[in-house]
Design a protein around this motif. Structure first.
Motif, mmCIF file in Angstrom:
data_model
loop_
_atom_site.group_PDB
_atom_site.id
_atom_site.type_symbol
_atom_site.label_atom_id
_atom_site.label_comp_id
_atom_site.label_asym_id
_atom_site.label_seq_id
_atom_site.Cartn_x
_atom_site.Cartn_y
_atom_site.Cartn_z
ATOM 1 N N ASP A 325 102.574 126.722 70.870
ATOM 2 C CA ASP A 325 102.700 125.770 71.977
ATOM 3 C C ASP A 325 102.419 126.463 73.308
ATOM 4 O O ASP A 325 101.783 125.903 74.206
ATOM 5 N N GLY A 326 102.886 127.722 73.426
ATOM 6 C CA GLY A 326 102.645 128.461 74.663
ATOM 7 C C GLY A 326 101.170 128.741 74.873
ATOM 8 O O GLY A 326 100.649 128.614 75.989
ATOM 9 N N ILE A 327 100.446 129.101 73.781
ATOM 10 C CA ILE A 327 99.014 129.371 73.890
ATOM 11 C C ILE A 327 98.268 128.115 74.326
ATOM 12 O O ILE A 327 97.408 128.150 75.209
ATOM 13 N N ASN A 328 98.594 126.978 73.708
ATOM 14 C CA ASN A 328 97.925 125.724 74.066
ATOM 15 C C ASN A 328 98.308 125.257 75.472
ATOM 16 O O ASN A 328 97.492 124.671 76.188
ATOM 17 N N THR A 329 99.544 125.530 75.870
ATOM 18 C CA THR A 329 99.993 125.116 77.195
ATOM 19 C C THR A 329 99.290 125.908 78.288
ATOM 20 O O THR A 329 99.018 125.389 79.380
ATOM 21 N N TYR A 330 98.966 127.167 77.988
ATOM 22 C CA TYR A 330 98.290 128.002 78.978
ATOM 23 C C TYR A 330 97.002 127.348 79.468
ATOM 24 O O TYR A 330 96.670 127.396 80.656
ATOM 25 N N VAL A 331 96.266 126.722 78.562
ATOM 26 C CA VAL A 331 94.990 126.099 78.923
ATOM 27 C C VAL A 331 95.189 125.009 79.967
ATOM 28 O O VAL A 331 94.364 124.827 80.872
ATOM 29 N N GLN A 332 96.302 124.297 79.866
ATOM 30 C CA GLN A 332 96.531 123.164 80.762
ATOM 31 C C GLN A 332 96.916 123.591 82.183
ATOM 32 O O GLN A 332 96.703 122.831 83.129
ATOM 33 N N VAL A 333 97.461 124.803 82.321
ATOM 34 C CA VAL A 333 97.988 125.191 83.638
ATOM 35 C C VAL A 333 97.310 126.421 84.232
ATOM 36 O O VAL A 333 97.620 126.801 85.364
ATOM 37 N N HIS A 334 96.385 127.043 83.492
ATOM 38 C CA HIS A 334 95.872 128.352 83.930
ATOM 39 C C HIS A 334 95.160 128.277 85.288
ATOM 40 O O HIS A 334 95.163 129.264 86.037
ATOM 41 N N GLU A 335 94.543 127.149 85.601
ATOM 42 C CA GLU A 335 93.833 127.041 86.879
ATOM 43 C C GLU A 335 94.791 127.041 88.069
ATOM 44 O O GLU A 335 94.372 127.269 89.204
ATOM 45 N N HIS A 336 96.076 126.790 87.818
ATOM 46 C CA HIS A 336 97.066 126.731 88.898
ATOM 47 C C HIS A 336 97.949 127.977 88.945
ATOM 48 O O HIS A 336 98.917 128.025 89.722
ATOM 49 N N LEU A 337 97.641 128.991 88.129
ATOM 50 C CA LEU A 337 98.429 130.218 88.119
ATOM 51 C C LEU A 337 97.812 131.253 89.048
ATOM 52 O O LEU A 337 96.587 131.342 89.176
ATOM 53 N N THR A 338 98.662 132.029 89.684
ATOM 54 C CA THR A 338 98.181 133.139 90.503
ATOM 55 C C THR A 338 97.841 134.318 89.598
ATOM 56 O O THR A 338 98.255 134.361 88.440
#
Length: 522
Positions: A325-338
């Motif tokens: 779930d964490g791996i798949n969730t990363y895709v959804q938010v990675h553009e907003h991470l510093t």
């Protein structure tokens, strides 16, 4: 010549060509760990005091010859082989031995060299578990020698067999891919049917350059070191190709990826390399992660992060769904991470801490999207997904259609139709509103974390309601693999929820096995 009778010789402990058919066999039952043998004369277990040259001596002074087998095991004692043109007929006579009695079993095989198909009792077989029927080393070698002579007449050389296997598994591999037998072993590990196009597309199999064709199709430069790695651990080529596909180019890292734990990781996620294309359910998400990390760090550091993630899947006290779930969730938010936050994720790997952080960040983004910037404007657009009929057919209603109930009018027990509210009804999420409702009701990340994946058909979400409440959420891959099956708040299924889920799997013909604690369907 391979044709004729082959029987077990107790003196040499080998199968040898015979003029006549042996009538029976008297295998000796042993338990090697306990160092005991069942004495047929004393009718009891005795300690083994001496063993040499296929001759065993018991504590009571009796002597027995091989073969030595475990109780209730199947042991072959006779082979009868005939050949007509390019077709071999193999009749195997076996015996199931127990302390009290013995039961004879006969199995018939046909090896059609022209069509390159193996039949057992008239049925074509190719699955790994069906091919594991062993022939003796002597009969296997005789087959390979005769087949090798035919290849030499055709190509001017005999293909080398570098395999510890014996029996039909090796013979079929040599028949289909004589110059690349190990590739057949790999294909069997992934459940590929060696008779379909997906198998033959990687390698023509019947040419001296077959092994090179396989490496070329996977975009691997077969150095001497890689060939040694491949011969020692054939599945290593799959790990190598998958890690290379993620974006790693360092040869040392690629060779490090050839370990059994990495292989188990990719095998668990049903990796497929049919047609030379490496794919697996987590491919898009992992490639996104690796691409981001390589932009801010070294390959060695990023690979260490991947290895930490792989290691988490083998830890008993960590729920595997947290990792995936964490791996798949990363895709959804990675553009907003510093960059700092990305480095923190890389340093930790995908564990409980990383999962919770990404979910919180996703929830924050979801709330911001819901607020909207224009008063009175439509805050959200309901996106409908174009879902194939084969996935829509996963909808199902668990339980009986009719059950004994008290008729409110007659006050008598009658068989009456069970209302949907009293059954577990499985539905396929067909739009983004449904995903958000599931996420809100079940308190998981499906609502905001899976819209892109479902739209791109990288995932299908199946959910079940019971008595008006959302009880089960299932993520199905394009290969009909159940990646996750969880209850509210990502809790494991249990009780009636688990029973309904199991019924759904059986009725929809999804066979699931437990690998690393996650139900996966082939």
């Amino acid at each position: 010549m391979i044709t004729g009778f082959w029987s077990y010789n107790t003196e040499t402990n080998k199968f040898e060509s015979s003029q006549s058919e042996p009538f029976s066999l008297f295998p000796t039952i042993v338990e090697p760990k306990k160092k005991i043998v069942y004495c047929r004369q004393c009718h009891r277990w005795e300690y083994i005091v001496h063993f040499q040259n296929n001759l065993l001596t018991t504590q009571c002074g009796k002597m027995y010859k091989g073969p030595f087998v475990l109780e209730n095991s199947l042991v072959d004692y006779s082979y009868f082989i005939q050949k007509k043109q390019e077709v071999y007929s193999v009749v195997i006579k076996s015996q199931i031995a127990t302390k009290i009695n013995r039961r004879n079993v006969e199995t018939n095989y046909i090896i059609d060299m022209g069509r390159k198909i193996l039949y057992r009792d008239g049925q074509a077989i190719f699955e790994n578990e069906d091919l594991q029927k062993g022939l003796s080393r002597e009969v296997t070698d005789a087959f390979l020698e005769e087949m090798g002579a035919a290849y030499k007449a055709r190509y001017g050389m005999v293909p080398t067999v570098s395999s510890s296997l014996r029996g039909f598994n090796l013979i079929i591999g040599y028949m289909l891919c004589p110059f690349n037998v190990n590739f057949f072993k790999i294909a069997q590990h992934w459940g590929l049917n060696p008779y379909d196009k997906a198998f033959s597309s990687l390698s023509s199999g019947d040419t001296p350059t077959a092994e090179n064709e396989m490496f070329e199709s996977l975009h691997i430069r077969p150095t001497k070191q890689i060939r040694k790695m491949y011969q020692k651990f054939p599945q290593a080529v799959v790990c190598y190709a998958a890690v290379q596909d993620l974006g790693f180019t360092d040869v040392n890292i690629l060779q490090r990826s050839a370990g059994s734990h990495v292989y188990a990781f990719f095998k668990h996620y049903m990796i497929s390399f049919a047609g030379g294309e490496v794919s697996y359910p987590l491919q898009f998400a992992l490639k996104t992660f690796v691409t981001d990390m390589l932009a801010i760090s070294s390959q060695k550091t990023v690979w260490n992060s991947i290895e930490r993630t792989v290691a988490f899947l083998t830890v008993d006290n960590i729920d595997e769904s947290i990792v995936t779930d964490g791996i798949n969730t990363y895709v959804q938010v990675h553009e907003h991470l510093t960059d700092r936050e990305k480095k923190e994720v890389m340093r930790e790997g995908f564990n409980v801490y990383t999962h919770d952080f990404l979910v919180r960040r996703g929830n924050e983004l979801g709330e911001q999207m819901d607020v909207g910037n224009i008063p009175g404007a439509i805050r959200e657009y309901n996106e409908h997904f174009d879902i194939e009929q084969s996935f829509l057919d996963l909808e199902y209603k668990a339980g009986e259609n009719y059950a004994k109930q008290v008729n409110p009018q007659t006050k008598k027990e009658e068989y009456m139709k069970v209302e949907d509210d009293d059954r577990y009804c499985f539905y396929v999420a067909r739009d983004s509103f449904t995903l958000k409702t599931i996420g809100s009701e079940m308190k998981n990340c499906v609502g905001w974390g899976y819209q892109k994946a479902v739209k791109a058909r990288r995932a299908t979400i199946v959910y079940a309601k019971y008595k008006g409440k959302y009880r089960i959420c299932i993520e199905v891959s394009p290969q009909f693999t159940v990646r996750q099956s969880l209850g509210p708040c990502n809790q494991p299924l249990q009780g009636k929820d688990l029973e309904a889920y199991s019924e759904w799997c059986r009725d929809r013909r999804i066979q699931f096995v437990k690998a690393f604690g996650i139900h996966a369907a082939p």
